[in-house]
Design a protein around this motif. Structure first.
Motif, PDB file in Angstrom:
ATOM      1  N   LEU A  97      45.581  45.226  27.882  1.00 46.48           N
ATOM      2  CA  LEU A  97      45.957  46.054  26.734  1.00 46.48           C
ATOM      3  C   LEU A  97      45.169  45.733  25.470  1.00 46.48           C
ATOM      4  O   LEU A  97      45.247  46.482  24.494  1.00 46.48           O
ATOM      5  CB  LEU A  97      47.458  45.913  26.456  1.00 46.48           C
ATOM      6  CG  LEU A  97      48.370  46.334  27.622  1.00 46.48           C
ATOM      7  CD1 LEU A  97      49.827  46.068  27.279  1.00 46.48           C
ATOM      8  CD2 LEU A  97      48.159  47.809  27.970  1.00 46.48           C
ATOM      9  N   GLY A  98      44.438  44.608  25.457  1.00 45.17           N
ATOM     10  CA  GLY A  98      43.531  44.324  24.362  1.00 45.17           C
ATOM     11  C   GLY A  98      44.140  43.774  23.100  1.00 45.17           C
ATOM     12  O   GLY A  98      43.536  43.854  22.030  1.00 45.17           O
ATOM     13  N   TYR A  99      45.348  43.198  23.196  1.00 42.26           N
ATOM     14  CA  TYR A  99      45.946  42.586  22.005  1.00 42.26           C
ATOM     15  C   TYR A  99      46.536  41.239  22.360  1.00 42.26           C
ATOM     16  O   TYR A  99      46.734  40.902  23.532  1.00 42.26           O
ATOM     17  CB  TYR A  99      47.000  43.503  21.380  1.00 42.26           C
ATOM     18  CG  TYR A  99      48.304  43.619  22.149  1.00 42.26           C
ATOM     19  CD1 TYR A  99      49.342  42.705  21.962  1.00 42.26           C
ATOM     20  CD2 TYR A  99      48.514  44.667  23.048  1.00 42.26           C
ATOM     21  CE1 TYR A  99      50.533  42.811  22.651  1.00 42.26           C
ATOM     22  CE2 TYR A  99      49.706  44.784  23.745  1.00 42.26           C
ATOM     23  CZ  TYR A  99      50.718  43.859  23.543  1.00 42.26           C
ATOM     24  OH  TYR A  99      51.905  43.972  24.233  1.00 42.26           O
ATOM     25  N   THR A 100      46.811  40.461  21.318  1.00 45.20           N
ATOM     26  CA  THR A 100      47.519  39.205  21.481  1.00 45.20           C
ATOM     27  C   THR A 100      48.388  38.990  20.252  1.00 45.20           C
ATOM     28  O   THR A 100      48.434  39.845  19.358  1.00 45.20           O
ATOM     29  CB  THR A 100      46.547  38.031  21.698  1.00 45.20           C
ATOM     30  OG1 THR A 100      47.287  36.884  22.146  1.00 45.20           O
ATOM     31  CG2 THR A 100      45.790  37.682  20.425  1.00 45.20           C
ATOM     32  N   TYR A 101      49.082  37.872  20.209  1.00 49.65           N
ATOM     33  CA  TYR A 101      49.985  37.590  19.091  1.00 49.65           C
ATOM     34  C   TYR A 101      49.498  36.407  18.279  1.00 49.65           C
ATOM     35  O   TYR A 101      49.004  35.413  18.827  1.00 49.65           O
ATOM     36  CB  TYR A 101      51.414  37.332  19.601  1.00 49.65           C
ATOM     37  CG  TYR A 101      52.111  38.611  19.988  1.00 49.65           C
ATOM     38  CD1 TYR A 101      52.622  39.462  19.018  1.00 49.65           C
ATOM     39  CD2 TYR A 101      52.216  38.997  21.322  1.00 49.65           C
ATOM     40  CE1 TYR A 101      53.240  40.646  19.360  1.00 49.65           C
ATOM     41  CE2 TYR A 101      52.834  40.180  21.678  1.00 49.65           C
ATOM     42  CZ  TYR A 101      53.345  41.010  20.680  1.00 49.65           C
ATOM     43  OH  TYR A 101      53.944  42.205  21.023  1.00 49.65           O
ATOM     44  N   GLY A 102      49.659  36.535  16.963  1.00 54.43           N
ATOM     45  CA  GLY A 102      49.344  35.446  16.061  1.00 54.43           C
ATOM     46  C   GLY A 102      50.452  34.412  16.039  1.00 54.43           C
ATOM     47  O   GLY A 102      51.446  34.503  16.769  1.00 54.43           O
ATOM     48  N   PRO A 103      50.301  33.392  15.178  1.00 53.41           N
ATOM     49  CA  PRO A 103      51.283  32.296  15.131  1.00 53.41           C
ATOM     50  C   PRO A 103      52.675  32.780  14.737  1.00 53.41           C
ATOM     51  O   PRO A 103      52.836  33.773  14.028  1.00 53.41           O
ATOM     52  CB  PRO A 103      50.709  31.360  14.059  1.00 53.41           C
ATOM     53  CG  PRO A 103      49.285  31.760  13.898  1.00 53.41           C
ATOM     54  CD  PRO A 103      49.200  33.204  14.227  1.00 53.41           C
ATOM     55  N   GLY A 104      53.659  32.040  15.205  1.00 50.82           N
ATOM     56  CA  GLY A 104      55.045  32.339  14.868  1.00 50.82           C
ATOM     57  C   GLY A 104      55.959  31.310  15.486  1.00 50.82           C
ATOM     58  O   GLY A 104      55.516  30.302  16.033  1.00 50.82           O
ATOM     59  N   SER A 105      57.244  31.563  15.409  1.00 52.68           N
ATOM     60  CA  SER A 105      58.224  30.634  15.962  1.00 52.68           C
ATOM     61  C   SER A 105      58.251  30.729  17.489  1.00 52.68           C
ATOM     62  O   SER A 105      57.627  31.606  18.084  1.00 52.68           O
ATOM     63  CB  SER A 105      59.609  30.943  15.392  1.00 52.68           C
ATOM     64  OG  SER A 105      60.000  32.266  15.731  1.00 52.68           O
ATOM     65  N   LEU A 106      58.965  29.797  18.106  1.00 50.29           N
ATOM     66  CA  LEU A 106      59.146  29.737  19.550  1.00 50.29           C
ATOM     67  C   LEU A 106      57.859  29.461  20.316  1.00 50.29           C
ATOM     68  O   LEU A 106      57.700  29.905  21.455  1.00 50.29           O
ATOM     69  CB  LEU A 106      59.781  31.034  20.094  1.00 50.29           C
ATOM     70  CG  LEU A 106      61.205  31.345  19.653  1.00 50.29           C
ATOM     71  CD1 LEU A 106      61.704  32.604  20.337  1.00 50.29           C
ATOM     72  CD2 LEU A 106      62.143  30.195  19.942  1.00 50.29           C
ATOM     73  N   ASP A 107      56.939  28.732  19.711  1.00 48.50           N
ATOM     74  CA  ASP A 107      55.752  28.333  20.458  1.00 48.50           C
ATOM     75  C   ASP A 107      56.198  27.560  21.696  1.00 48.50           C
ATOM     76  O   ASP A 107      56.919  26.562  21.594  1.00 48.50           O
ATOM     77  CB  ASP A 107      54.864  27.442  19.593  1.00 48.50           C
ATOM     78  CG  ASP A 107      53.597  27.033  20.322  1.00 48.50           C
ATOM     79  OD1 ASP A 107      53.692  26.117  21.158  1.00 48.50           O
ATOM     80  OD2 ASP A 107      52.543  27.626  20.057  1.00 48.50           O
ATOM     81  N   PRO A 108      55.779  27.992  22.878  1.00 49.76           N
ATOM     82  CA  PRO A 108      56.336  27.380  24.102  1.00 49.76           C
ATOM     83  C   PRO A 108      55.963  25.923  24.275  1.00 49.76           C
ATOM     84  O   PRO A 108      56.727  25.153  24.858  1.00 49.76           O
ATOM     85  CB  PRO A 108      55.740  28.242  25.226  1.00 49.76           C
ATOM     86  CG  PRO A 108      54.501  28.827  24.639  1.00 49.76           C
ATOM     87  CD  PRO A 108      54.800  29.045  23.179  1.00 49.76           C
ATOM     88  N   HIS A 109      54.802  25.506  23.780  1.00 54.76           N
ATOM     89  CA  HIS A 109      54.400  24.117  23.964  1.00 54.76           C
ATOM     90  C   HIS A 109      55.237  23.183  23.094  1.00 54.76           C
ATOM     91  O   HIS A 109      55.567  22.065  23.498  1.00 54.76           O
ATOM     92  CB  HIS A 109      52.916  23.965  23.634  1.00 54.76           C
ATOM     93  CG  HIS A 109      52.046  24.875  24.444  1.00 54.76           C
ATOM     94  ND1 HIS A 109      51.884  24.731  25.802  1.00 54.76           N
ATOM     95  CD2 HIS A 109      51.314  25.957  24.088  1.00 54.76           C
ATOM     96  CE1 HIS A 109      51.080  25.685  26.255  1.00 54.76           C
ATOM     97  NE2 HIS A 109      50.722  26.437  25.239  1.00 54.76           N
ATOM     98  N   ALA A 110      55.608  23.657  21.909  1.00 53.15           N
ATOM     99  CA  ALA A 110      56.399  22.822  21.007  1.00 53.15           C
ATOM    100  C   ALA A 110      57.876  22.849  21.361  1.00 53.15           C
ATOM    101  O   ALA A 110      58.627  21.948  20.978  1.00 53.15           O
ATOM    102  CB  ALA A 110      56.204  23.284  19.569  1.00 53.15           C
ATOM    103  N   LEU A 111      58.317  23.884  22.104  1.00 49.62           N
ATOM    104  CA  LEU A 111      59.743  24.068  22.298  1.00 49.62           C
ATOM    105  C   LEU A 111      60.201  23.913  23.750  1.00 49.62           C
ATOM    106  O   LEU A 111      61.258  24.371  24.114  1.00 49.62           O
ATOM    107  CB  LEU A 111      60.154  25.462  21.798  1.00 49.62           C
ATOM    108  CG  LEU A 111      60.132  25.624  20.271  1.00 49.62           C
ATOM    109  CD1 LEU A 111      60.531  27.033  19.894  1.00 49.62           C
ATOM    110  CD2 LEU A 111      61.099  24.642  19.619  1.00 49.62           C
ATOM    111  N   LEU A 112      59.391  23.273  24.573  1.00 48.29           N
ATOM    112  CA  LEU A 112      59.807  23.091  25.961  1.00 48.29           C
ATOM    113  C   LEU A 112      61.127  22.335  26.045  1.00 48.29           C
ATOM    114  O   LEU A 112      62.044  22.721  26.758  1.00 48.29           O
ATOM    115  CB  LEU A 112      58.726  22.353  26.747  1.00 48.29           C
ATOM    116  CG  LEU A 112      57.436  23.143  27.022  1.00 48.29           C
ATOM    117  CD1 LEU A 112      56.432  22.259  27.750  1.00 48.29           C
ATOM    118  CD2 LEU A 112      57.730  24.378  27.852  1.00 48.29           C
TER     119      LEU A 112
END
Length: 530
Positions: A392-407
């Protein structure tokens, strides 16, 4: 990351940049939204057309046909995340078609960020006016004025109509937008007259959203849990497979089969709809609830016609992508064949273009959205939108719920406490969305444990297939009580169902509510502590 990917950023980040002097990114978003809202109502890029795909105005076989749900949206089945993902892409394409807006992407409302849990909705989505190109204009993101009326063709109940006229402007909590009958118009006018100040109303809305996001349970004078919606978003990252991650129907069956409570992405999504659209979170003592709020985000029929819908769903799509990355599903999704939630009549009726009682797969059409391949059009399917970056040609910028920080946080939020199971609720005659809330008597004090929001259509009984999947259910964890959860018994539990017509089984009741009331001494639903 490819340099060609367009990046969807947090609307809060754009707002902060604007306040620090870099005005263009937010101004371009406003310009694009203003543009699609001003397009003729027959233009396929117009907000009226795109917003209306979700529910009213009913299209295709859904118009007046009780075999179909009405709008094209998918809820309560495995197509919920993918259908809405493509929906956002089509809205974003329309935004980028406006002159001067070719680089615009759809921002997300970062609902679990500190800014949201502290302040509520970003002000860019609520402020009354905006200065664009030297002129003060109504903020394009706060509401939508209908260029045409919408008619509820599916109302079999006398004096119950969800139609809305040309010139109607969408509203949010604490206001009401129910105007389908003369009685509704009078009640809405009386209700809204209590809330004449726009800024005060925004404050009430933000208070309500903060409560939904971050309510804290107090036991022995100390906070032991909470983060009602925020915790649900975190917990859904631990769903073990796409089938149960994707929708409430499959997650409910998983609980029956395995005794494991899974939070599907659809659950916190529903809560935000109702928080913005018209339900305040039940208080421990139900202190001063605002009854009579009927905002458009609170019903499937009109939710897509409030601009905030797309910023909300952009966050839901971001959480979907975070779940995919965390669990290794960026390039494939797996569906449990013929599981509840994989049939076109689960929870709602089939959408136009989908046959009744058919099995849903990753190849099922995501109508009405079309993909052009080698000069030919065909319906999008879920297979076309699994990887947002490569497909689809898009991605998301920074935000909450980063999976690496919130495992670790995600694992904690999933919890292993006992669960209050509510089932057997007949939702056939409940008008619109409703709440299932659980309370417990903990050491002599009544505590609100949790609430499951049920996002529904104003007339479920206008959909014949819905009648075969009519049970309302909820699985509410006791983990918010902390160590006190071990002390409660089934006798300590109280379940409350709050509808647009009041509390189920108590107080003055409409005919619809009376039809749900069980025989004297018998509850209209079953409650278990498991």
């Amino acid at each position: 990351m490819s340099a060609t990917l367009r990046v969807r950023r947090s609307i809060q980040d754009l707002q902060d940049e604007y306040n620090n002097g870099n005005k263009k990114p937010l101004e371009d978003v406003m310009r694009a939204w203003k543009g699609i809202k001003e397009l003729p109502p027959d233009d396929p890029r117009s907000f009226f057309v795109l917003g209306g795909y979700h529910g009213e105005p009913f299209r295709g076989a859904g118009w007046g046909n009780s075999q179909y749900w009405g709008g094209y949206c998918n809820h309560g089945n495995i197509l919920f995340p993918t259908w809405h993902r493509v929906y956002l892409v089509k809205l974003e394409e329309a935004l980028r078609s406006i002159p001067g807006c070719a680089d615009v992407t759809l921002p997300f409302w970062d609902e679990t960020s500190t800014a949201s849990t502290t302040n509520g909705i970003p002000s860019a989505l609520t402020q009354k006016d905006f200065v664009l190109d030297g002129q003060t204009i109504p903020n394009p993101l706060r509401s939508f004025v209908f260029p045409r009326g919408i008619v509820d063709h599916l109302s079999p109940i006398p004096d119950a109509d969800y139609s809305k006229p040309e010139g109607y402007e969408t509203v949010r909590y604490p206001l009401s937008g129910l105007v389908g009958t003369d009685a509704d118009k009078a009640a809405t006018a009386a209700h809204n007259a209590q809330f004449p100040n726009y800024d005060t109303n925004v404050g009430l809305l933000n208070d309500n959203v903060r409560n939904w996001l971050s309510e804290t349970v107090i036991v022995d004078g100390k906070p032991v849990g909470g983060g009602h919606v925020k915790d649900k978003y975190t917990a859904c990252l631990n769903a073990p497979n796409y089938t149960v991650f994707s929708n409430t129907t499959s997650a409910a069956q998983w609980f029956d089969d395995h005794g494991q409570r899974i939070v599907p992405i659809e659950s916190p999504h529903n809560s935000i709809h109702l928080a913005v659209g018209g339900f305040d979170l039940p208080k421990i003592f139900d202190a001063s609830p605002i009854d009579g709020a009927n905002g458009d985000m609170g019903e499937n029929d009109t939710a897509g016609l409030d601009p905030i819908f797309f910023f909300h769903h952009c966050f839901v799509d971001r959480v979907f992508w975070l779940w995919q990355k965390k669990n290794g599903f960026t390039d494939k999704l797996e569906i449990i064949p013929q599981y509840p939630g994989t049939n076109s009549v689960d929870s709602q009726g089939p959408t136009p273009g989908t046959a009744a009682n058919s099995w849903l797969t990753l190849e099922s059409p995501l109508d009405p959205f079309k993909l052009t391949e080698r000069g030919k059009e065909r319906p999008y399917t879920s297979q076309d939108c699994i990887n947002i970056e490569t497909q689809l040609g898009y991605t998301y910028g920074p935000g909450s719920l980063d999976p690496h920080a919130l495992l670790a946080a995600a694992a904690s939020a999933a919890g292993s406490g006992r669960t209050i199971s509510v089932r057997g609720l007949n939702r056939a005659r409940i008008r619109g969305s409703f709440l299932i809330s659980a309370f417990a008597n903990v050491d002599g004090q009544r505590q609100h444990i949790g609430t499951e929001a049920v996002l529904s259509r104003w007339h479920v009984d206008g959909c014949a297939n819905c009648q075969t999947h009519i049970e309302g259910r909820a699985a509410i964890s006791t983990q918010s009580l902390g160590v006190a959860a071990a002390r409660i018994t089934a006798d300590d539990i109280e379940v409350q169902v709050r509808t647009r017509d009041g509390l189920l089984g108590s107080g003055p009741q409409t005919r619809a509510m009376a039809s749900l009331t069980a025989a004297p001494g018998k509850k209209p639903f079953k409650v278990e502590l498991r």
